[in-house]
Each structure stands twice: as structure tokens, then as C-alpha cells.
Design a protein around this motif. Structure first.
Motif, short mmCIF file in Angstrom:
data_model
loop_
_atom_site.label_atom_id
_atom_site.label_comp_id
_atom_site.label_asym_id
_atom_site.label_seq_id
_atom_site.Cartn_x
_atom_site.Cartn_y
_atom_site.Cartn_z
N MET A 1 0.69 -1.09 -0.03
CA MET A 1 0.25 -0.37 0.21
C MET A 1 0.77 1.15 0.08
N GLU A 2 2.12 1.21 0.86
CA GLU A 2 3.12 2.22 1.13
C GLU A 2 3.41 2.70 -0.76
N ALA A 3 3.64 1.84 -1.53
CA ALA A 3 4.30 2.37 -2.43
C ALA A 3 2.75 2.66 -3.54
N LEU A 4 1.84 2.03 -3.07
CA LEU A 4 0.80 3.18 -4.26
C LEU A 4 0.71 4.38 -3.58
N LEU A 5 0.97 4.59 -2.42
CA LEU A 5 0.11 5.85 -2.76
C LEU A 5 1.57 7.08 -2.46
N GLU A 6 2.70 6.49 -2.31
CA GLU A 6 3.30 6.96 -2.85
C GLU A 6 3.91 7.25 -4.52
N VAL A 7 3.05 6.72 -5.34
CA VAL A 7 2.94 6.54 -6.57
C VAL A 7 1.85 7.90 -6.61
N LEU A 8 0.93 7.43 -6.19
CA LEU A 8 -0.63 8.54 -6.22
C LEU A 8 0.60 9.56 -5.67
N GLU A 9 0.66 9.95 -4.74
CA GLU A 9 0.85 10.97 -4.12
C GLU A 9 2.05 12.30 -5.41
#
Length: 163
Positions: free
Chosen positions: A1-9
């Protein structure tokens, strides 16, 4: 999830950067609104006249920040102060004809840029993107208890997004 949030940000940051740009090869020019004027005028267009305090609350900004922004907009002829149409004590800001014209010009330029960027996308893909961005924004507005007023959907926009 953290990797997805990094890309989304990162992608949201880039989307914000791109949204202010028009079609390739067009300069914003001296009549282009700055970001704060664009957003404030958009809110006044949707909500109608608002006081400095109402604007500060709507945008979660300090009243002095809104005062500076509206002062600059008044000097540029984009807004003017009027008595509260509902009889309240606070004077309210309303958009001038100049403000409405420049907002329309910027919207047209931005929409042309969007059309160019989305060339080759299907209407279903654009509908899904629109639906997801609306859902995302409404989630933030619900969490912050500050819904952004939206105009009623136009007939050709209603039902777009497949869901």
C-alpha cells in the motif's frame, strides 16, 4: 500500500502542475489568472457572493490570506464588494464581468489542453477517470466536512463514467 501511495502522491502533484498549463505552444499570457484567483472565482461562480470569513472557512485559510488574495483580485477588477444580499452585516465579494470573462478564458484554455492530452482516449476511459477523481475529491471533502459545491450535471454529462 505504501508504494501505491507514493506513486499516487507523485502523480497527483504532477496532475496539479499540468492542470495550469494550456495546450502545447500557448502562453498563459498577461490575462491568465493565478491559481488562487482561478479557484476563488470558481467558488464565487458556483456559490454566489461570499464574505471574507466564508471564503476563509471554505478554503481552510487564514482570513488575512484571503484578504490579501481578494484585495489583489479587487485591484485587478476581478471581484467587487457588495452588501450582503441576505441583509447580513458583512460585505460580500462577487465576481465582476471582467472576472467572469477571464475565468471563462482560462477554463477554455485548460479544457483545450485536457482535450489534447486525452486525445485517443475513449469516452468511457475519460468517464472512468472523471468518476474516480470526483469520488476521490468527495472523500476528502467528507473527511474535512467542507463539501465543494458542484453545478447540476448537464444532460450530456449525466451518466458518463459507466456507473
Amino acid at each position: 500500500m505504501e508504494a501505491l501511495l507514493e506513486v499516487l502522491e507523485r502523480e497527483l502533484m504532477l496532475a496539479g502542475r499540468h492542470s495550469a498549463m494550456g495546450p502545447p505552444g500557448t502562453a498563459c499570457g498577461p490575462r491568465a489568472l493565478d491559481r488562487s484567483a482561478y479557484v476563488l472565482l470558481s467558488r464565487l461562480q458556483t456559490d454566489g457572493p461570499m464574505s471574507n470569513g466564508e471564503l476563509a472557512h471554505a478554503f481552510r485559510l487564514d482570513a488575512s490570506t484571503v484578504h490579501r488574495q481578494t484585495g489583489a483580485m479587487m485591484r485587478s477588477g476581478l471581484v467587487r464588494r457588495i452588501p450582503d444580499p441576505e441583509g447580513g452585516m458583512a460585505r460580500k465579494f462577487t465576481m465582476t464581468e471582467e472576472g467572469a470573462q477571464r475565468l471563462a478564458e482560462d477554463r477554455s484554455r485548460i479544457r483545450s489542453g485536457l482535450a489534447a492530452a486525452l486525445e485517443g482516449w475513449t469516452s468511457q476511459d475519460i468517464g472512468r477517470l472523471t468518476e474516480m477523481l470526483t469520488r476521490f475529491n468527495r472523500s476528502i471533502e467528507t473527511r474535512d466536512e467542507r463539501p465543494w459545491p458542484r453545478p447540476a450535471p448537464e444532460p450530456e454529462r449525466a451518466g458518463t463514467g459507466g456507473g
